[in-house]
Write an enzyme that holds these catalytic residues in place. Sequence first.
Site, short mmCIF file in Angstrom:
data_model
loop_
_atom_site.label_atom_id
_atom_site.label_comp_id
_atom_site.label_asym_id
_atom_site.label_seq_id
_atom_site.Cartn_x
_atom_site.Cartn_y
_atom_site.Cartn_z
N HIS A 1 11.09 12.47 -2.06
CA HIS A 1 9.75 13.05 -1.79
C HIS A 1 9.88 14.18 -0.76
CE1 HIS A 1 8.18 8.72 -2.58
NE2 HIS A 1 7.82 9.43 -3.61
N LYS B 1 -4.69 -3.06 -6.27
CA LYS B 1 -3.23 -3.21 -6.13
C LYS B 1 -2.81 -2.85 -4.71
CE LYS B 1 0.42 -1.03 -8.07
NZ LYS B 1 0.80 0.13 -8.86
N ARG C 1 12.33 13.90 -12.25
CA ARG C 1 13.69 13.39 -12.12
C ARG C 1 14.39 13.31 -13.47
NH1 ARG C 1 11.45 8.42 -8.74
NH2 ARG C 1 9.74 9.09 -10.06
N SER D 1 10.97 4.87 -4.62
CA SER D 1 10.47 3.97 -3.58
C SER D 1 10.74 2.51 -3.93
CB SER D 1 8.96 4.14 -3.40
OG SER D 1 8.68 5.43 -2.94
P1 ADP Z 1 3.69 7.52 -8.11
O1 ADP Z 1 2.97 6.41 -7.46
O2 ADP Z 1 2.84 8.57 -8.73
O3 ADP Z 1 4.87 7.12 -8.96
P2 ADP Z 1 5.58 8.23 -6.12
O4 ADP Z 1 5.23 8.01 -4.70
O5 ADP Z 1 6.63 7.36 -6.72
O6 ADP Z 1 4.26 8.26 -6.90
O7 ADP Z 1 6.02 9.73 -6.36
C1 ADP Z 1 5.20 10.83 -6.07
C2 ADP Z 1 5.85 12.08 -6.62
O8 ADP Z 1 7.14 12.21 -6.08
C3 ADP Z 1 6.04 12.11 -8.14
O9 ADP Z 1 5.82 13.42 -8.60
C4 ADP Z 1 7.47 11.75 -8.32
O10 ADP Z 1 8.01 12.32 -9.50
C5 ADP Z 1 8.07 12.40 -7.10
N1 ADP Z 1 9.32 11.74 -6.74
C6 ADP Z 1 9.52 10.44 -6.49
N2 ADP Z 1 10.81 10.19 -6.19
C7 ADP Z 1 11.44 11.38 -6.26
C8 ADP Z 1 12.80 11.80 -6.10
N3 ADP Z 1 13.78 10.93 -5.82
N4 ADP Z 1 13.07 13.11 -6.24
C9 ADP Z 1 12.08 13.98 -6.54
N5 ADP Z 1 10.80 13.64 -6.75
C10 ADP Z 1 10.49 12.37 -6.61
#
Ligand code: ADP
Length: 152
Positions: free
Chosen positions: A18, A42, A91, A129
Amino acid sequence: MKRVAVFPGSFDPITRGHESIIRRAIPLFEKIIVAIGVNAEKAGFFPVEKRKEWLEKVFKNDPTVHIDIYSGLTVDYCRKNEIKYILRGLRTSADFEFERSIGQINKQMHPPIETVFLLTTPEYTALNSSIVRDIIRHGGDPHSFVPEGVEF
Ligand code: ADP
């Protein structure tokens, strides 16, 4: 009108993936709002206030990055705050399929919106995450996967 983007997600917790997307987007937008989406049905793993606190700490020296919490549809948040860009990271091809449908539906619901995708840098492609939560649940050391200063 200012070029303002929202980067919506759960950030439960923020990862280096992120952080990398946000930092790479700083030169592209005048303001970036990292918006933590909450869902009444949730509960997350970490309390939303804690997630916000970590994000604020990571971006404390980046004046164009702001942190917010929202519920409901991302397009409604954009409409209310006059935001024209949604930022997302890509990704894998699975991310692409998922994002394509959300992006197209968002555009249909709110035509002024454009979704802007940044490709993940290779070193963060495998990171998410949920892996970080698993490491924490099982007593592993998550520090190399989360930004500096994020302590559990
Ligand atoms: P969501 O709850 O929408 O899945 P996340 O918090 O997992 O949200 O992710 C938010 C954004 O960050 C999304 O656009 C996701 O693709 C991006 N993202 C998550 N992990 C990575 C990563 N390792 N590298 C690049 N972008 C990421």
